[in-house]
Design a protein around this motif. Structure first.
Motif, PDB file in Angstrom:
ATOM      1  N   GLU A  57      47.452  29.777  42.484  1.00  0.00           N
ATOM      2  CA  GLU A  57      48.305  30.823  43.037  1.00  0.00           C
ATOM      3  C   GLU A  57      47.605  31.445  44.236  1.00  0.00           C
ATOM      4  O   GLU A  57      46.418  31.210  44.469  1.00  0.00           O
ATOM      5  CB  GLU A  57      48.589  31.895  41.973  1.00  0.00           C
ATOM      6  N   ARG A  58      48.369  32.239  44.991  1.00  0.00           N
ATOM      7  CA  ARG A  58      47.778  33.013  46.077  1.00  0.00           C
ATOM      8  C   ARG A  58      48.577  34.292  46.258  1.00  0.00           C
ATOM      9  O   ARG A  58      49.725  34.403  45.819  1.00  0.00           O
ATOM     10  CB  ARG A  58      47.688  32.218  47.374  1.00  0.00           C
ATOM     11  N   HIS A  59      47.931  35.229  46.945  1.00  0.00           N
ATOM     12  CA  HIS A  59      48.517  36.541  47.161  1.00  0.00           C
ATOM     13  C   HIS A  59      48.547  36.798  48.669  1.00  0.00           C
ATOM     14  O   HIS A  59      47.534  37.189  49.250  1.00  0.00           O
ATOM     15  CB  HIS A  59      47.708  37.603  46.420  1.00  0.00           C
ATOM     16  N   PRO A  60      49.702  36.560  49.319  1.00  0.00           N
ATOM     17  CA  PRO A  60      49.768  36.669  50.771  1.00  0.00           C
ATOM     18  C   PRO A  60      49.683  38.100  51.302  1.00  0.00           C
ATOM     19  O   PRO A  60      49.413  38.295  52.482  1.00  0.00           O
ATOM     20  CB  PRO A  60      51.123  36.041  51.111  1.00  0.00           C
ATOM     21  N   GLU A  61      49.854  39.089  50.442  1.00  0.00           N
ATOM     22  CA  GLU A  61      49.874  40.483  50.884  1.00  0.00           C
ATOM     23  C   GLU A  61      48.567  41.225  50.637  1.00  0.00           C
ATOM     24  O   GLU A  61      48.460  42.395  50.987  1.00  0.00           O
ATOM     25  CB  GLU A  61      51.025  41.233  50.203  1.00  0.00           C
ATOM     26  N   GLY A  62      47.581  40.578  49.996  1.00  0.00           N
ATOM     27  CA  GLY A  62      46.348  41.311  49.758  1.00  0.00           C
ATOM     28  C   GLY A  62      45.239  40.480  49.151  1.00  0.00           C
ATOM     29  O   GLY A  62      45.474  39.508  48.439  1.00  0.00           O
ATOM     30  N   SER A  63      44.017  40.905  49.448  1.00  0.00           N
ATOM     31  CA  SER A  63      42.833  40.314  48.835  1.00  0.00           C
ATOM     32  C   SER A  63      42.790  40.709  47.361  1.00  0.00           C
ATOM     33  O   SER A  63      43.540  41.572  46.903  1.00  0.00           O
ATOM     34  CB  SER A  63      41.572  40.791  49.562  1.00  0.00           C
ATOM     35  N   GLN A  64      41.902  40.073  46.619  1.00  0.00           N
ATOM     36  CA  GLN A  64      41.810  40.336  45.186  1.00  0.00           C
ATOM     37  C   GLN A  64      40.346  40.221  44.765  1.00  0.00           C
ATOM     38  O   GLN A  64      39.728  39.166  44.903  1.00  0.00           O
ATOM     39  CB  GLN A  64      42.687  39.351  44.419  1.00  0.00           C
ATOM     40  N   LEU A  65      39.800  41.333  44.251  1.00  0.00           N
ATOM     41  CA  LEU A  65      38.390  41.437  43.884  1.00  0.00           C
ATOM     42  C   LEU A  65      38.258  41.476  42.369  1.00  0.00           C
ATOM     43  O   LEU A  65      38.868  42.320  41.712  1.00  0.00           O
ATOM     44  CB  LEU A  65      37.797  42.713  44.494  1.00  0.00           C
ATOM     45  N   PHE A  66      37.485  40.535  41.792  1.00  0.00           N
ATOM     46  CA  PHE A  66      37.268  40.437  40.353  1.00  0.00           C
ATOM     47  C   PHE A  66      35.833  40.835  40.031  1.00  0.00           C
ATOM     48  O   PHE A  66      34.890  40.188  40.493  1.00  0.00           O
ATOM     49  CB  PHE A  66      37.517  39.005  39.859  1.00  0.00           C
ATOM     50  N   ILE A  67      35.687  41.879  39.215  1.00  0.00           N
ATOM     51  CA  ILE A  67      34.385  42.395  38.821  1.00  0.00           C
ATOM     52  C   ILE A  67      34.261  42.242  37.303  1.00  0.00           C
ATOM     53  O   ILE A  67      34.932  42.957  36.553  1.00  0.00           O
ATOM     54  CB  ILE A  67      34.235  43.881  39.204  1.00  0.00           C
ATOM     55  N   PRO A  68      33.440  41.290  36.828  1.00  0.00           N
ATOM     56  CA  PRO A  68      33.314  41.129  35.383  1.00  0.00           C
ATOM     57  C   PRO A  68      32.676  42.373  34.759  1.00  0.00           C
ATOM     58  O   PRO A  68      31.779  42.976  35.343  1.00  0.00           O
ATOM     59  CB  PRO A  68      32.423  39.897  35.230  1.00  0.00           C
ATOM     60  N   MET A  69      33.159  42.737  33.583  1.00  0.00           N
ATOM     61  CA  MET A  69      32.621  43.902  32.872  1.00  0.00           C
ATOM     62  C   MET A  69      31.723  43.478  31.711  1.00  0.00           C
ATOM     63  O   MET A  69      31.475  44.260  30.796  1.00  0.00           O
ATOM     64  CB  MET A  69      33.776  44.791  32.423  1.00  0.00           C
ATOM     65  N   THR A  70      31.254  42.227  31.763  1.00  0.00           N
ATOM     66  CA  THR A  70      30.268  41.711  30.816  1.00  0.00           C
ATOM     67  C   THR A  70      29.228  40.945  31.631  1.00  0.00           C
ATOM     68  O   THR A  70      29.386  40.759  32.839  1.00  0.00           O
ATOM     69  CB  THR A  70      30.898  40.748  29.787  1.00  0.00           C
ATOM     70  N   GLU A  71      28.192  40.476  30.955  1.00  0.00           N
ATOM     71  CA  GLU A  71      27.141  39.720  31.642  1.00  0.00           C
ATOM     72  C   GLU A  71      27.439  38.238  31.745  1.00  0.00           C
ATOM     73  O   GLU A  71      26.643  37.473  32.276  1.00  0.00           O
ATOM     74  CB  GLU A  71      25.800  39.923  30.916  1.00  0.00           C
TER      75      GLU A  71
END
Length: 163
Positions: A73-87
């Motif tokens: 998939e892709r998001h043409p209207e915005g970037s997407q930042l994934f920050i894991p909340m585990t190690e």
């Protein structure tokens, strides 16, 4: 029949066409909090067409390897930042755009302490944690209008560690 994709370790250089690897690397830009904290400043380029940045929490089921990739998939209207909340590391799948459709995907595995930011419009696989819990903070576009395009592959890919 499926096609094979070997997982490679993620690096800022290899991932640069698709986004940024967010991590503590090198010396901090500033020392703050009475000298007790190194600040690694402005590490992601958030890019939105209209709308605003929002923070959401995603709790995704872990996926076993080998992983069958059928969809990007892709998001043409915005970037997407994934920050894991585990190690735990997670799998990141991306593909270059080839005249509006994804090219051959690449697969990366993060290390503990790394987050990733997809550039706006980057073809990518769905969130693919390899361990439970698959908990992530996600910064992406909140706004009106469609911001999701999906592409289903005619022939799926099998994503696995080399060897």
């Amino acid at each position: 029949m499926s096609q094979q994709i070997a997982i490679q370790p993620i690096s800022a250089q290899a991932f640069a066409p698709f986004g940024e690897v967010i991590e503590v690397a090198g010396e901090p830009d500033k020392i703050i909090n009475q000298g007790q904290c190194g600040r690694y400043h402005d590490r992601a380029s958030l890019d939105f067409v209209e709308g605003r940045a929002g923070v959401s929490l995603f709790n995704a089921n872990p996926r076993p390897l080998p992983y069958t990739l059928e969809l990007v998939e892709r998001h043409p209207e915005g970037s997407q930042l994934f920050i894991p909340m585990t190690e735990h590391p997670f799998l990141v799948i991306v593909a270059k755009d080839e005249l509006g459709t994804p090219g051959r995907p690449l697969a990366f595995e993060t290390k503990a302490g790394q987050a990733i930011n997809f550039h706006r419009g980057t073809w990518h696989g769905v969130l693919t944690p390899l361990h439970a819990p698959g908990l992530f903070a996600v910064v992406d576009r909140i706004g009106e209008g469609a911001n999701l395009e999906e592409h289903w592959f005619d022939t799926p890919f099998v994503v696995a560690r080399p060897g």
